[in-house]
Design a protein around this motif. Sequence first.
Motif, PDB file in Angstrom:
ATOM      1  N   THR A   1      32.530  82.942  76.313  1.00 40.87           N
ATOM      2  CA  THR A   1      33.142  82.483  77.563  1.00 40.87           C
ATOM      3  C   THR A   1      33.947  81.206  77.360  1.00 40.87           C
ATOM      4  O   THR A   1      33.714  80.432  76.432  1.00 40.87           O
ATOM      5  CB  THR A   1      32.053  82.155  78.594  1.00 40.87           C
ATOM      6  N   GLY A   2      34.859  80.967  78.305  1.00 38.99           N
ATOM      7  CA  GLY A   2      35.514  79.669  78.453  1.00 38.99           C
ATOM      8  C   GLY A   2      35.058  79.069  79.770  1.00 38.99           C
ATOM      9  O   GLY A   2      34.230  79.670  80.477  1.00 38.99           O
ATOM     10  N   ASN A   3      35.621  77.917  80.123  1.00 39.55           N
ATOM     11  CA  ASN A   3      35.249  77.288  81.398  1.00 39.55           C
ATOM     12  C   ASN A   3      35.685  78.117  82.602  1.00 39.55           C
ATOM     13  O   ASN A   3      35.029  78.108  83.648  1.00 39.55           O
ATOM     14  CB  ASN A   3      35.816  75.860  81.481  1.00 39.55           C
ATOM     15  N   HIS A   4      36.785  78.876  82.457  1.00 40.24           N
ATOM     16  CA  HIS A   4      37.284  79.642  83.615  1.00 40.24           C
ATOM     17  C   HIS A   4      36.368  80.808  83.985  1.00 40.24           C
ATOM     18  O   HIS A   4      36.369  81.237  85.140  1.00 40.24           O
ATOM     19  CB  HIS A   4      38.712  80.123  83.360  1.00 40.24           C
ATOM     20  N   GLU A   5      35.600  81.340  83.030  1.00 42.94           N
ATOM     21  CA  GLU A   5      34.659  82.407  83.373  1.00 42.94           C
ATOM     22  C   GLU A   5      33.627  81.872  84.367  1.00 42.94           C
ATOM     23  O   GLU A   5      33.257  82.539  85.318  1.00 42.94           O
ATOM     24  CB  GLU A   5      33.960  82.945  82.116  1.00 42.94           C
TER      25      GLU A   5
ATOM     26  N   ASN B   1      18.760  76.064  55.608  1.00 41.24           N
ATOM     27  CA  ASN B   1      18.388  76.705  54.335  1.00 41.24           C
ATOM     28  C   ASN B   1      19.112  78.032  54.112  1.00 41.24           C
ATOM     29  O   ASN B   1      19.059  78.598  53.023  1.00 41.24           O
ATOM     30  CB  ASN B   1      16.878  76.961  54.281  1.00 41.24           C
ATOM     31  N   ASP B   2      19.760  78.511  55.167  1.00 39.54           N
ATOM     32  CA  ASP B   2      20.449  79.799  55.082  1.00 39.54           C
ATOM     33  C   ASP B   2      21.885  79.576  54.614  1.00 39.54           C
ATOM     34  O   ASP B   2      22.650  78.850  55.264  1.00 39.54           O
ATOM     35  CB  ASP B   2      20.430  80.463  56.473  1.00 39.54           C
ATOM     36  N   ASN B   3      22.264  80.191  53.487  1.00 38.50           N
ATOM     37  CA  ASN B   3      23.581  79.949  52.907  1.00 38.50           C
ATOM     38  C   ASN B   3      24.621  81.011  53.297  1.00 38.50           C
ATOM     39  O   ASN B   3      25.694  81.079  52.711  1.00 38.50           O
ATOM     40  CB  ASN B   3      23.453  79.860  51.375  1.00 38.50           C
ATOM     41  N   THR B   4      24.292  81.813  54.310  1.00 38.01           N
ATOM     42  CA  THR B   4      25.237  82.847  54.762  1.00 38.01           C
ATOM     43  C   THR B   4      26.482  82.192  55.358  1.00 38.01           C
ATOM     44  O   THR B   4      26.370  81.192  56.079  1.00 38.01           O
ATOM     45  CB  THR B   4      24.568  83.740  55.845  1.00 38.01           C
ATOM     46  N   PHE B   5      27.660  82.768  55.078  1.00 42.22           N
ATOM     47  CA  PHE B   5      28.919  82.262  55.656  1.00 42.22           C
ATOM     48  C   PHE B   5      28.864  82.431  57.170  1.00 42.22           C
ATOM     49  O   PHE B   5      28.661  83.530  57.684  1.00 42.22           O
ATOM     50  CB  PHE B   5      30.104  83.037  55.061  1.00 42.22           C
ATOM     51  N   LYS B   6      29.036  81.301  57.889  1.00 44.96           N
ATOM     52  CA  LYS B   6      28.877  81.306  59.351  1.00 44.96           C
ATOM     53  C   LYS B   6      30.204  81.106  60.077  1.00 44.96           C
ATOM     54  O   LYS B   6      30.884  80.100  59.877  1.00 44.96           O
ATOM     55  CB  LYS B   6      27.925  80.187  59.782  1.00 44.96           C
ATOM     56  N   ILE B   7      30.502  82.079  60.931  1.00 47.35           N
ATOM     57  CA  ILE B   7      31.680  81.969  61.803  1.00 47.35           C
ATOM     58  C   ILE B   7      31.169  81.676  63.210  1.00 47.35           C
ATOM     59  O   ILE B   7      30.251  82.340  63.690  1.00 47.35           O
ATOM     60  CB  ILE B   7      32.487  83.284  61.803  1.00 47.35           C
ATOM     61  N   LEU B   8      31.754  80.672  63.849  1.00 52.50           N
ATOM     62  CA  LEU B   8      31.351  80.327  65.222  1.00 52.50           C
ATOM     63  C   LEU B   8      32.504  80.561  66.189  1.00 52.50           C
ATOM     64  O   LEU B   8      33.639  80.153  65.928  1.00 52.50           O
ATOM     65  CB  LEU B   8      30.929  78.849  65.291  1.00 52.50           C
ATOM     66  N   LEU B   9      32.206  81.173  67.324  1.00 56.77           N
ATOM     67  CA  LEU B   9      33.167  81.266  68.418  1.00 56.77           C
ATOM     68  C   LEU B   9      32.758  80.248  69.469  1.00 56.77           C
ATOM     69  O   LEU B   9      31.621  80.287  69.967  1.00 56.77           O
ATOM     70  CB  LEU B   9      33.163  82.654  69.077  1.00 56.77           C
ATOM     71  N   SER B  10      33.652  79.322  69.776  1.00 58.75           N
ATOM     72  CA  SER B  10      33.365  78.305  70.786  1.00 58.75           C
ATOM     73  C   SER B  10      34.680  77.885  71.419  1.00 58.75           C
ATOM     74  O   SER B  10      35.641  77.562  70.714  1.00 58.75           O
ATOM     75  CB  SER B  10      32.672  77.095  70.140  1.00 58.75           C
ATOM     76  N   HIS B  11      34.738  77.896  72.732  1.00 57.42           N
ATOM     77  CA  HIS B  11      35.992  77.654  73.453  1.00 57.42           C
ATOM     78  C   HIS B  11      36.607  76.283  73.164  1.00 57.42           C
ATOM     79  O   HIS B  11      37.814  76.135  73.157  1.00 57.42           O
ATOM     80  CB  HIS B  11      35.690  77.797  74.951  1.00 57.42           C
ATOM     81  N   ARG B  12      35.745  75.268  72.913  1.00 54.09           N
ATOM     82  CA  ARG B  12      36.206  73.873  72.928  1.00 54.09           C
ATOM     83  C   ARG B  12      36.500  73.274  71.546  1.00 54.09           C
ATOM     84  O   ARG B  12      35.569  73.011  70.777  1.00 54.09           O
ATOM     85  CB  ARG B  12      35.126  72.996  73.574  1.00 54.09           C
TER      86      ARG B  12
END
Length: 294
Positions: free
Chosen positions: A127-131, A198-209
């Motif tokens: 979500t974004g702020n408009h949702e 401790n987790d070395n998995t490649f992490k992608i984050l979705l975040s509006h800001r």
Amino acid sequence: MLRNFFEKKDFMIIKKRKKMIAILLAIIVFITTFLLWQNNSIVVTRINITNVKIPDVFTGYNIVHISDLHNKKFGKNQSVILRKIVKEKPDIILITGDLIDKNKTDIGVAMEFIYGAINICPIYYVTGNHEKLSGVYSTLSQLLINAGVIVLENAKTVIEKEQQKIEILGVQDPQFSTNSYSDAFVVDESLKSLTDSNDNTFKILLSHRPELIETYAKNEIDLVFSGHAHGGQIRLPIIGGLFSPNQGIFPEYTKGVYYKENTSMVVSRGLGNSIFPFRIFNRPEIIVVTLSKT
Ligand SMILES: [Fe+2]
């Protein structure tokens, strides 16, 4: 003689006025055409992200990033934007909020895009702020889930390919928080619950800001996708974007890739508009990120 003089003078004034009107009309046509082009012609921006944590089998993985559609229509049933996405042959589509707009909320227009895009590849959404501000998020989220979209409300999921994996995390926009803590605190709390150092998995984050880059870096996120800034709405050479929500005038994070410690953050200029109705030198944008192992 005198009559002739005045007739000639009147003729000259009328001719001058006609010329002025023609110039004025030409300026209006030029400005209208320019604004229509600036606000409707989509640019595709391609970005390569390399990281030692990206598994070999994800080299060449194509991610289409969509942000801040704000109920904008690109052709009948969103056909213009969908055609552009198909051409990029994405493995996944990431949507980072403001799919709808609080001032012109139209779930139907948003879902036209989703119903087309879900036939291309899996979609991950935050979500974004408009949702929140539109007051219709519960209806929208149910429709998104029913359509097959992976809605990440402070949650994470895994993408597996030939027994190798990457993680996709998603935080809800802090506008949804009912407490009086800062946006950074709210997002930080969410990220703490989703990550394990401790987790070395490649992490992608979705975040509006995008302005919360320090929080993303602190939580050791590898790659962030965000929007919200609308490219600073009006872009000028050297200066860049002029203003954006939560960053004010001359905002720092408006487009492209930013780096903080081990975190890379991709910021989309977005596709639609909200309170300020025009984009100038800041055409609507689709981002295509291609991953590769360092
Ligand atoms: Fe937005």
